[in-house]
Design a protein around this motif. Structure first.
Motif, PDB file in Angstrom:
ATOM      1  N   LEU A 266      95.939 -12.100-105.365  1.00 42.90           N
ATOM      2  CA  LEU A 266      95.179 -10.922-105.786  1.00 42.90           C
ATOM      3  C   LEU A 266      95.583  -9.710-104.948  1.00 42.90           C
ATOM      4  CD1 LEU A 266      91.496 -12.169-106.290  1.00 42.90           C
ATOM      5  CD2 LEU A 266      93.082 -11.390-108.051  1.00 42.90           C
ATOM      6  N   GLY A 267      95.904  -8.625-105.617  1.00 42.99           N
ATOM      7  CA  GLY A 267      96.206  -7.389-104.900  1.00 42.99           C
ATOM      8  C   GLY A 267      94.934  -6.633-104.578  1.00 42.99           C
ATOM      9  N   ARG A 268      95.103  -5.384-104.157  1.00 41.28           N
ATOM     10  CA  ARG A 268      93.925  -4.589-103.793  1.00 41.28           C
ATOM     11  C   ARG A 268      93.005  -4.372-104.984  1.00 41.28           C
ATOM     12  NH1 ARG A 268      96.883   0.071-100.261  1.00 41.28           N
ATOM     13  NH2 ARG A 268      98.330  -0.166-101.989  1.00 41.28           N
ATOM     14  N   ALA A 269      93.591  -4.160-106.166  1.00 41.79           N
ATOM     15  CA  ALA A 269      92.754  -3.955-107.346  1.00 41.79           C
ATOM     16  C   ALA A 269      91.976  -5.222-107.687  1.00 41.79           C
ATOM     17  CB  ALA A 269      93.618  -3.525-108.536  1.00 41.79           C
ATOM     18  N   GLY A 270      92.630  -6.371-107.592  1.00 40.16           N
ATOM     19  CA  GLY A 270      91.943  -7.629-107.876  1.00 40.16           C
ATOM     20  C   GLY A 270      90.857  -7.928-106.865  1.00 40.16           C
ATOM     21  N   LEU A 271      91.128  -7.643-105.583  1.00 38.37           N
ATOM     22  CA  LEU A 271      90.113  -7.851-104.553  1.00 38.37           C
ATOM     23  C   LEU A 271      88.941  -6.899-104.741  1.00 38.37           C
ATOM     24  CD1 LEU A 271      89.349  -9.446-102.046  1.00 38.37           C
ATOM     25  CD2 LEU A 271      90.674  -7.807-100.673  1.00 38.37           C
ATOM     26  N   ALA A 272      89.238  -5.679-105.166  1.00 34.60           N
ATOM     27  CA  ALA A 272      88.170  -4.714-105.449  1.00 34.60           C
ATOM     28  C   ALA A 272      87.277  -5.208-106.573  1.00 34.60           C
ATOM     29  CB  ALA A 272      88.771  -3.359-105.810  1.00 34.60           C
ATOM     30  N   ALA A 273      87.893  -5.747-107.633  1.00 36.61           N
ATOM     31  CA  ALA A 273      87.106  -6.273-108.755  1.00 36.61           C
ATOM     32  C   ALA A 273      86.258  -7.466-108.318  1.00 36.61           C
ATOM     33  CB  ALA A 273      88.037  -6.671-109.900  1.00 36.61           C
ATOM     34  N   LEU A 274      86.823  -8.316-107.480  1.00 37.46           N
ATOM     35  CA  LEU A 274      86.089  -9.480-106.976  1.00 37.46           C
ATOM     36  C   LEU A 274      84.861  -9.036-106.182  1.00 37.46           C
ATOM     37  CD1 LEU A 274      85.820 -12.540-106.323  1.00 37.46           C
ATOM     38  CD2 LEU A 274      87.355 -12.133-104.377  1.00 37.46           C
ATOM     39  N   LEU A 275      85.037  -8.080-105.280  1.00 39.18           N
ATOM     40  CA  LEU A 275      83.926  -7.609-104.452  1.00 39.18           C
ATOM     41  C   LEU A 275      82.861  -6.912-105.295  1.00 39.18           C
ATOM     42  CD1 LEU A 275      85.760  -6.259-101.282  1.00 39.18           C
ATOM     43  CD2 LEU A 275      84.258  -8.247-101.428  1.00 39.18           C
ATOM     44  N   ALA A 276      83.297  -6.100-106.268  1.00 41.48           N
ATOM     45  CA  ALA A 276      82.334  -5.394-107.116  1.00 41.48           C
ATOM     46  C   ALA A 276      81.520  -6.386-107.947  1.00 41.48           C
ATOM     47  CB  ALA A 276      83.070  -4.410-108.027  1.00 41.48           C
ATOM     48  N   GLY A 277      82.188  -7.379-108.516  1.00 37.46           N
ATOM     49  CA  GLY A 277      81.472  -8.381-109.305  1.00 37.46           C
ATOM     50  C   GLY A 277      80.488  -9.170-108.464  1.00 37.46           C
ATOM     51  N   ALA A 278      80.914  -9.565-107.244  1.00 34.40           N
ATOM     52  CA  ALA A 278      80.027 -10.309-106.364  1.00 34.40           C
ATOM     53  C   ALA A 278      78.835  -9.456-105.933  1.00 34.40           C
ATOM     54  CB  ALA A 278      80.794 -10.803-105.141  1.00 34.40           C
ATOM     55  N   ALA A 279      79.066  -8.172-105.683  1.00 36.44           N
ATOM     56  CA  ALA A 279      77.978  -7.272-105.287  1.00 36.44           C
ATOM     57  C   ALA A 279      76.950  -7.127-106.399  1.00 36.44           C
ATOM     58  CB  ALA A 279      78.547  -5.907-104.903  1.00 36.44           C
ATOM     59  N   LEU A 280      77.410  -6.980-107.627  1.00 33.24           N
ATOM     60  CA  LEU A 280      76.485  -6.852-108.754  1.00 33.24           C
ATOM     61  C   LEU A 280      75.706  -8.147-108.975  1.00 33.24           C
ATOM     62  CD1 LEU A 280      78.768  -4.862-111.242  1.00 33.24           C
ATOM     63  CD2 LEU A 280      76.843  -3.986-109.890  1.00 33.24           C
ATOM     64  N   ALA A 281      76.382  -9.301-108.801  1.00 35.33           N
ATOM     65  CA  ALA A 281      75.691 -10.578-108.929  1.00 35.33           C
ATOM     66  C   ALA A 281      74.635 -10.736-107.837  1.00 35.33           C
ATOM     67  CB  ALA A 281      76.695 -11.730-108.862  1.00 35.33           C
ATOM     68  N   LEU A 282      74.948 -10.266-106.618  1.00 28.15           N
ATOM     69  CA  LEU A 282      73.986 -10.346-105.515  1.00 28.15           C
ATOM     70  C   LEU A 282      72.744  -9.525-105.827  1.00 28.15           C
ATOM     71  CD1 LEU A 282      73.295 -11.188-102.573  1.00 28.15           C
ATOM     72  CD2 LEU A 282      74.411  -9.058-101.843  1.00 28.15           C
ATOM     73  N   ALA A 283      72.949  -8.287-106.261  1.00 27.55           N
ATOM     74  CA  ALA A 283      71.809  -7.423-106.550  1.00 27.55           C
ATOM     75  C   ALA A 283      70.974  -7.983-107.696  1.00 27.55           C
ATOM     76  CB  ALA A 283      72.299  -6.012-106.886  1.00 27.55           C
ATOM     77  N   ALA A 284      71.639  -8.411-108.765  1.00 22.73           N
ATOM     78  CA  ALA A 284      70.909  -8.945-109.918  1.00 22.73           C
ATOM     79  C   ALA A 284      70.160 -10.218-109.558  1.00 22.73           C
ATOM     80  CB  ALA A 284      71.880  -9.204-111.068  1.00 22.73           C
ATOM     81  N   GLY A 285      70.804 -11.107-108.812  1.00 22.64           N
ATOM     82  CA  GLY A 285      70.155 -12.356-108.448  1.00 22.64           C
ATOM     83  C   GLY A 285      68.982 -12.151-107.512  1.00 22.64           C
ATOM     84  N   ALA A 286      69.130 -11.235-106.550  1.00 16.66           N
ATOM     85  CA  ALA A 286      68.046 -10.987-105.601  1.00 16.66           C
ATOM     86  C   ALA A 286      66.823 -10.406-106.287  1.00 16.66           C
ATOM     87  CB  ALA A 286      68.537 -10.037-104.506  1.00 16.66           C
ATOM     88  N   LEU A 287      67.049  -9.555-107.292  1.00 12.49           N
ATOM     89  CA  LEU A 287      65.929  -8.916-107.982  1.00 12.49           C
ATOM     90  C   LEU A 287      65.340  -9.803-109.076  1.00 12.49           C
ATOM     91  CD1 LEU A 287      67.348  -5.287-108.258  1.00 12.49           C
ATOM     92  CD2 LEU A 287      65.630  -6.138-106.639  1.00 12.49           C
ATOM     93  N   THR A 288      66.130 -10.766-109.578  1.00 12.89           N
ATOM     94  CA  THR A 288      65.656 -11.637-110.652  1.00 12.89           C
ATOM     95  C   THR A 288      64.741 -12.736-110.125  1.00 12.89           C
ATOM     96  OG1 THR A 288      67.652 -11.237-111.945  1.00 12.89           O
ATOM     97  CG2 THR A 288      66.375 -13.220-112.477  1.00 12.89           C
TER      98      THR A 288
END
Length: 383
Positions: A266-288
């Motif tokens: 994974l390059g920088r773009a792929g790592l960025a997508a991974l972190l963004a997806g994980a961050a959104l999952a964290l926020a959604a899961g914590a609030l759900t």
């Protein structure tokens, strides 16, 4: 070499005292304030020893540090159960902090350079990912066994098992190959190695960027992990069900480790997508909350663990000088300091807004890191 690494990674985390040591402190009469002061002492020990121990690993034998560390941990665990008192606990935490500092930097540097010597540096992500997964499996196994062993033999039985695991970990470290010769002695000793490592850091901006990425990816979720029982409990789950749901989160982390091999390109773009997806999952899961929320948090933590391994891979590949362990320890120091800051911020946010909101707010740093990586990738593609 991989067999020794996998044994070391498992035994290093197979410590039955981990899930019950706070109970030992409380049963020995320590107040919450005294217990908190022990945690501060533990963190400060790591902060003070992290970089010097990395320089020592570059100047001396890394294998020696890797077997010495578990012996210090064994001594600390023995102190806890043989003479349970505040000062014995404090001494044990100093020894435990030293154990972690001696291994941090030295292990990554030894593994990478031995693989590189064998022409297999491209296997580093896969090998270290499996090692992380075995360490996480050891934590789960120790957690499952701690209760029955405590019931059968008390804290001394749990402590004896922990000391034995540490001694076996030290024995596993002696099986590491080390073809690198220690640095030649000089008047300045390890300080010369320390200066050489920082010279490499100043001389290559790519090394600096890779080094800063490690704490940016590692620290926040590593600190949040300590609060996951409170997050799960806040969602209304019965106390008896909390440990079972925590296993889901650890399963996600383990899966993230195992995926590091396939994801290493994974390059920088792929790592960025991974972190963004994980961050959104964290926020959604914590609030759900509830089971669905725990599953989302498990996915998030799996993504963060994968990113943690990949960030280490990027750093090891960027380092070309003799200060590999030194610079890896500098990244570890940054992680320690940022983790302490997260603990402080969480204390305020969790008290003011609740655990779900606090977890969701801590998704923001990951979104910022993802944005930074995406912008860097976009700049690189335009050149």
């Amino acid at each position: 070499m991989t067999a020794a690494l996998y044994a070391y990674a498992f035994l290093d985390e197979f410590v039955l005292l981990y899930p019950v040591y706070v109970l030992l402190f409380a049963d020995s009469g320590l107040s919450v304030g005294q217990i908190s002061s022990l945690f501060v002492l533990w963190s400060l020990t790591g902060v003070l020893l992290e970089v010097p121990s990395g320089a020592w690993a570059d100047a001396a034998s890394r294998r020696t540090l890797l077997w010495l560390g578990p012996l210090l941990g064994a001594a600390g665990f023995a102190l806890w159960v043989l003479v349970p008192s505040y000062w014995a606990f404090a001494a044990g935490f100093v020894l435990w902090g030293a154990r972690g500092a001696l291994g941090s930097g030295a292990l990554e540097a030894l593994v990478y350079e031995e693989l590189e010597r064998a022409g297999a540096a491209d296997r580093y992500a896969r090998v270290t990912g499996r090692a992380h997964a075995l360490g996480q499996a050891a934590v789960m196994a120790a957690t499952a066994l701690a209760g029955p062993v405590l019931s059968a033999g008390g804290y001394r039985a749990v402590g004896a098992a922990s000391v034995l695991a540490s001694l076996l970990c030290a024995a596993a470290a002696t099986a590491f190959p080390e073809h690198r010769a220690p640095a030649a002695p000089s008047e300045d000793g390890w300080t010369a190695t320390l200066r050489a490592g920082f010279a490499d850091l100043r001389g290559d901006r790519r090394v600096l960027g890779a080094l800063l990425l490690v704490p940016a990816v590692t620290a926040v979720w590593g600190a949040l992990d300590e609060y996951t029982p409170l997050l799960v409990g806040e969602s209304g789950v019965p106390d008896a069900e909390v440990p079972r749901l925590l296993v889901l989160i650890w399963a996600g982390v383990t899966a993230g480790s195992l995926l590091s091999g396939p994801a290493e390109r994974l390059g920088r773009a792929g790592l960025a997508a991974l972190l963004a997806g994980a961050a959104l999952a964290l926020a959604a899961g914590a609030l759900t909350g509830g089971l669905g929320g725990v599953v989302l948090v498990a996915l998030a933590f799996g993504g963060f663990q994968l990113a943690t391994v990949l960030a280490d891979v990027r750093l090891q590949r960027r380092i070309e000088g003799a200060g590999r362990a030194t610079l890896t320890s500098v990244a570890g120091l940054g992680t320690e300091l940022l983790t302490i800051a997260v603990y402080g911020a969480y204390g305020f946010l969790g008290s003011a807004y609740g655990h779900g909101a606090a977890f969701a707010l801590f998704a923001a740093p990951y979104l910022a890191t993802a944005l930074t990586l995406a912008l860097a990738a976009a700049r690189g593609s335009r050149r």
